[in-house]
Write a protein that holds these residues in place. Sequence first.
Motif, PDB file in Angstrom:
ATOM      1  N   TYR A 128       0.888  -0.969  -0.047  1.00 13.99           N
ATOM      2  CA  TYR A 128       0.385  -0.215   0.121  1.00 13.99           C
ATOM      3  C   TYR A 128       0.893   1.364  -0.382  1.00 13.99           C
ATOM      4  N   GLU A 129       1.963   0.912   0.653  1.00 13.86           N
ATOM      5  CA  GLU A 129       2.846   2.578   1.059  1.00 13.86           C
ATOM      6  C   GLU A 129       3.983   2.969  -0.447  1.00 13.86           C
ATOM      7  N   GLU A 130       3.671   1.441  -0.897  1.00 12.99           N
ATOM      8  CA  GLU A 130       4.421   1.405  -2.241  1.00 12.99           C
ATOM      9  C   GLU A 130       3.770   2.182  -3.435  1.00 12.99           C
ATOM     10  N   ILE A 131       2.912   2.031  -2.923  1.00  9.02           N
ATOM     11  CA  ILE A 131       2.071   1.974  -4.373  1.00  9.02           C
ATOM     12  C   ILE A 131       1.232   3.711  -4.180  1.00  9.02           C
ATOM     13  N   PHE A 132       0.960   4.791  -2.888  1.00 10.33           N
ATOM     14  CA  PHE A 132       0.354   5.249  -2.904  1.00 10.33           C
ATOM     15  C   PHE A 132       1.362   6.301  -1.923  1.00 10.33           C
ATOM     16  N   PHE A 133       1.936   6.136  -1.119  1.00  5.80           N
ATOM     17  CA  PHE A 133       2.997   7.008  -0.957  1.00  5.80           C
ATOM     18  C   PHE A 133       4.207   7.024  -1.583  1.00  5.80           C
ATOM     19  N   LYS A 134       4.199   7.271  -2.837  1.00  2.37           N
ATOM     20  CA  LYS A 134       5.464   7.298  -3.860  1.00  2.37           C
ATOM     21  C   LYS A 134       5.499   9.025  -4.261  1.00  2.37           C
ATOM     22  N   GLU A 135       6.655   9.785  -5.038  1.00  2.00           N
ATOM     23  CA  GLU A 135       7.113  10.888  -4.453  1.00  2.00           C
ATOM     24  C   GLU A 135       6.153  10.888  -6.412  1.00  2.00           C
ATOM     25  N   VAL A 136       5.073  12.161  -7.011  1.00  2.00           N
ATOM     26  CA  VAL A 136       5.250  12.312  -8.172  1.00  2.00           C
ATOM     27  C   VAL A 136       6.011  13.804  -8.952  1.00  2.00           C
ATOM     28  N   LYS A 137       5.991  13.751 -10.086  1.00  2.00           N
ATOM     29  CA  LYS A 137       7.127  15.018 -10.851  1.00  2.00           C
ATOM     30  C   LYS A 137       6.112  15.696 -10.815  1.00  2.00           C
ATOM     31  N   SER A 138       5.016  16.090 -11.180  1.00  2.00           N
ATOM     32  CA  SER A 138       4.265  17.624 -10.671  1.00  2.00           C
ATOM     33  C   SER A 138       3.893  17.823  -9.652  1.00  2.00           C
ATOM     34  N   THR A 139       3.492  18.947  -9.900  1.00  2.00           N
ATOM     35  CA  THR A 139       3.218  19.635  -8.536  1.00  2.00           C
ATOM     36  C   THR A 139       1.970  20.435  -8.762  1.00  2.00           C
ATOM     37  N   ALA A 140       1.293  20.396  -6.893  1.00  2.00           N
ATOM     38  CA  ALA A 140      -0.201  20.814  -7.111  1.00  2.00           C
ATOM     39  C   ALA A 140       0.195  22.496  -8.363  1.00  2.00           C
ATOM     40  N   ARG A 141       0.729  23.445  -7.708  1.00  3.24           N
ATOM     41  CA  ARG A 141      -0.130  24.822  -8.062  1.00  3.24           C
ATOM     42  C   ARG A 141       0.460  24.493  -9.894  1.00  3.24           C
ATOM     43  N   HIS A 142       0.784  23.361 -10.214  1.00  5.17           N
ATOM     44  CA  HIS A 142       0.601  22.953 -12.265  1.00  5.17           C
ATOM     45  C   HIS A 142      -0.155  22.281 -12.367  1.00  5.17           C
ATOM     46  N   GLY A 143      -1.449  22.056 -11.628  1.00 10.42           N
ATOM     47  CA  GLY A 143      -2.861  21.523 -11.600  1.00 10.42           C
ATOM     48  C   GLY A 143      -3.927  21.961 -11.883  1.00 10.42           C
ATOM     49  N   LYS A 160      -9.366  13.541   7.102  1.00 14.59           N
ATOM     50  CA  LYS A 160      -8.518  12.329   6.977  1.00 14.59           C
ATOM     51  C   LYS A 160      -7.417  12.056   6.054  1.00 14.59           C
ATOM     52  N   LEU A 161      -7.062  13.010   5.486  1.00 12.45           N
ATOM     53  CA  LEU A 161      -6.291  12.658   4.347  1.00 12.45           C
ATOM     54  C   LEU A 161      -4.769  13.651   4.830  1.00 12.45           C
ATOM     55  N   THR A 162      -5.105  14.469   5.082  1.00 13.19           N
ATOM     56  CA  THR A 162      -3.843  14.980   6.207  1.00 13.19           C
ATOM     57  C   THR A 162      -3.661  14.367   7.299  1.00 13.19           C
ATOM     58  N   ARG A 163      -4.274  13.675   8.109  1.00 11.07           N
ATOM     59  CA  ARG A 163      -3.666  12.816   9.109  1.00 11.07           C
ATOM     60  C   ARG A 163      -2.987  11.418   8.456  1.00 11.07           C
ATOM     61  N   ILE A 164      -3.471  11.051   6.954  1.00 11.15           N
ATOM     62  CA  ILE A 164      -2.897   9.689   5.924  1.00 11.15           C
ATOM     63  C   ILE A 164      -1.653  10.238   5.964  1.00 11.15           C
ATOM     64  N   VAL A 165      -1.616  11.199   4.929  1.00  7.73           N
ATOM     65  CA  VAL A 165      -0.386  11.675   5.012  1.00  7.73           C
ATOM     66  C   VAL A 165       0.719  12.338   6.456  1.00  7.73           C
ATOM     67  N   GLN A 166      -0.132  12.790   6.737  1.00  9.07           N
ATOM     68  CA  GLN A 166       0.728  12.856   8.117  1.00  9.07           C
ATOM     69  C   GLN A 166       1.960  11.342   8.922  1.00  9.07           C
ATOM     70  N   VAL A 167       0.671  10.772   9.107  1.00 10.76           N
ATOM     71  CA  VAL A 167       1.331   9.723  10.409  1.00 10.76           C
ATOM     72  C   VAL A 167       1.827   8.639   8.933  1.00 10.76           C
ATOM     73  N   ILE A 168       0.849   7.791   8.165  1.00  7.43           N
ATOM     74  CA  ILE A 168       1.588   6.706   7.037  1.00  7.43           C
ATOM     75  C   ILE A 168       2.641   7.655   5.578  1.00  7.43           C
ATOM     76  N   GLY A 169       2.789   8.383   6.133  1.00 11.08           N
ATOM     77  CA  GLY A 169       3.301   9.140   5.145  1.00 11.08           C
ATOM     78  C   GLY A 169       4.801  10.123   5.572  1.00 11.08           C
ATOM     79  N   ASP A 170       4.501  10.065   6.887  1.00 11.28           N
ATOM     80  CA  ASP A 170       5.881  10.559   7.745  1.00 11.28           C
ATOM     81  C   ASP A 170       5.873  11.562   7.100  1.00 11.28           C
TER      82      ASP A 170
END
Length: 137
Positions: free
Chosen positions: A64-79, A91-101
Motif C-alpha cells: 500500500y505504501e509503495e503504491i500510494f506514498f511515492k513522489e510524483v513529478k508534477s506539483t499542485a501549483r501546475h494542476g 482524513k487525508l491530512t492525518r493519513i499523509v502525516q502519519v503513514i507518509g511521515d
Amino acid sequence: MNRDNEKRVTPNLDENELMNLMVDGIRKDGFKNPIETTPAEQPENKKPVIREQNRTERISPTEYEEIFFKEVKSTARHGKSAYIDPVHHKKLTRIVQVIGDDNITIYAYLYNLLEHHFREFEELIKEIYEEKHKPLF
C-alpha cells in the motif's frame, strides 16, 4: 410552552429503511420492500448491481505504501484546483502525516490514488462511458 411540546409527535422511524433509502434512493413503490424474486425471475433490465469486492485482503501494508506514498513529478501549483469536503481533507491530512511521515503532500497522495483507480477500473470506465456516450449525428 408545555402545550407546544405536547403537540410535537416524534414519528417512528425504521433505521434500516432510512439506511436503504440513503443507499438506493427513493423507490417507485415507496418504503416497502418489493417482493423478493430469485435472479432467474428478475427482468433483464433489472439485473442486480454487482459491487466491487473489498480488495484490502490482497494487498499488504508495505505494498500500500509503495503504491500510494511515492513522489510524483508534477506539483499542485501546475494542476487545477479541486475542492475537498472538510471531513475528507482532515482524513487525508492525518493519513499523509502519519503513514507518509510528513514526507508526501496531499496532492501526491491523491494523484497516486487516482492513478491506481484509473488503472484498476479503466476497462469498466470505458465501457460505461461508451454506453452513455451518444453521438450527435
